[in-house]
Scaffold this active site. Structure first.
Site, PDB file in Angstrom:
ATOM      1  N   TYR A 268       0.856  -1.344  -0.064  1.00  0.00           N
ATOM      2  CA  TYR A 268      -0.048  -0.143  -0.029  1.00  0.00           C
ATOM      3  C   TYR A 268       0.828   1.227  -0.091  1.00  0.00           C
ATOM      4  CZ  TYR A 268      -4.314  -2.462   1.452  1.00  0.00           C
ATOM      5  OH  TYR A 268      -5.467  -3.252   1.472  1.00  0.00           O
TER       6      TYR A 268
ATOM      7  N   ASN B  16       0.718   0.960   8.823  1.00  0.00           N
ATOM      8  CA  ASN B  16       0.849   2.461   9.205  1.00  0.00           C
ATOM      9  C   ASN B  16       0.286   3.294   8.120  1.00  0.00           C
ATOM     10  OD1 ASN B  16       2.920   3.307  11.447  1.00  0.00           O
ATOM     11  ND2 ASN B  16       3.103   0.944  10.578  1.00  0.00           N
ATOM     12  N   THR B  17       0.396   2.774   6.730  1.00  0.00           N
ATOM     13  CA  THR B  17      -0.135   3.539   5.541  1.00  0.00           C
ATOM     14  C   THR B  17      -1.744   3.495   5.666  1.00  0.00           C
ATOM     15  OG1 THR B  17       2.001   2.341   4.609  1.00  0.00           O
ATOM     16  CG2 THR B  17       0.127   3.572   3.238  1.00  0.00           C
TER      17      THR B  17
ATOM     18  N   GLU C  53      10.263  -9.061   3.623  1.00  0.00           N
ATOM     19  CA  GLU C  53       9.506 -10.216   2.960  1.00  0.00           C
ATOM     20  C   GLU C  53      10.409 -11.283   2.511  1.00  0.00           C
ATOM     21  OE1 GLU C  53       6.069  -9.289   1.089  1.00  0.00           O
ATOM     22  OE2 GLU C  53       5.583  -8.012   2.543  1.00  0.00           O
TER      23      GLU C  53
ATOM     24  N   HIS D 104       6.586  -3.745   8.901  1.00  0.00           N
ATOM     25  CA  HIS D 104       7.733  -4.537   8.665  1.00  0.00           C
ATOM     26  C   HIS D 104       9.182  -4.236   9.613  1.00  0.00           C
ATOM     27  CE1 HIS D 104       5.442  -5.344   4.978  1.00  0.00           C
ATOM     28  NE2 HIS D 104       5.953  -6.256   4.682  1.00  0.00           N
TER      29      HIS D 104
END
Ligand code: DGL
Length: 247
Positions: free
Chosen positions: A39, A71-72, A150, A182
């Site tokens: 995102y 957070n986004t 990731e 992350h």
């Protein structure tokens, strides 16, 4: 209490880990929009649209509270989500700012916020910190850390180069806000990079403290039952959760 935790993908497992380990809930439904992550490089309208769709997803579970781990998503969609829901919804930004206030002694201490491009551009952290009287707030988009985590890379040479690339010209902060789901997985490496005088602010731990105060939550003897859902490849999310949460 049965709650939902929403994230753009697998990163929110860092927040889930804190919530799970705090033993505050009976049941936690985690939903990651793995089909459409990240995102953090998308525009406001797209982020809001995806978050409203996530809210619809949770409807069938009759959750009593929703945590926006991302957070986004917290930066762009929290207000609109709250207007569209009849349960309490919490994002991670206010919690992160509260935790930073508690961690620092003076308003002149240096704060560095690291996050996705979208979170940094929203200015949500910066505005809140400045409103709280902090005078030395810096913010840096460090999006490369997202795919690095990731890939399961939490330390080593590759991460060192990325940290050097981003932080070479940055002055050592007194508090480093890990304003992306992350980044808590990089805590050890970020801590080593900046040294022991830099306090690391972890969104997951921050939201646990925040909720304990706001919702008067108390410790439960039993661990919460966890359910995992994803918009793509739920098995891979479950496998990662098993490793990251030591399930
Ligand atoms: N979950 C996002 C956040 O905390 C990071 C990954 C993404 O860009 O979707 O901002």
């Amino acid at each position: 209490m049965k709650i939902g935790v929403f994230d753009s993908g697998i990163g929110g497992l860092s927040v889930l880990k804190s919530l799970y380990e705090a033993n505050l809930f009976d049941e936690i439904i985690y939903y990651g929009d793995t089909a459409r992550v990240p995102y953090g490089v998308k525009d406001k309208d797209t982020i809001i649209k995806f978050c409203l769709e996530a809210l619809d997803f949770f409807e069938k579970f009759q959750i009593e509270m929703l945590i926006i781990a991302c957070n986004t998503a917290s930066a762009y969609a929290l207000d609109i989500l709250r207007k569209n829901a009849n349960i309490p919804i919490y994002g991670v930004i206010d919690a992160g700012v509260e935790a930073t206030k508690k961690a620092l002694k003076s308003k002149d201490e240096r704060i560095l916020v690291i996050a996705t491009k979208a979170t940094i551009n929203s200015q949500e952290y910066q505005k809140r910190l400045i409103d709280q009287g902090f005078t030395r707030v810096e913010a840096l988009a460090t999006g490369l850390f997202v795919p690095i985590v990731e890939e399961g890379i939490f330390e080593g040479e590759f991460l060192q180069s990325a940290m050097k690339y981003y932080f070479e010209k940055v002055q050592t902060p007194d508090a480093l806000i890990l304003a992306c789901t992350h980044f808590p997985f990089l805590m050890k490496s970020l801590g080593n990079y900046f040294g022991k005088n830099t306090k690391l602010i972890h969104s997951g731990d921050a939201i646990v403290e925040f909720l304990k105060e706001k919702q008067k939550l108390i410790f439960k003897e039993n661990k919460a039952i966890l359910h995992f859902y994803a918009s793509s490849d739920v098995q891979s999310l479950k496998n990662t959760a098993k490793i990251w949460l030591n399930l």
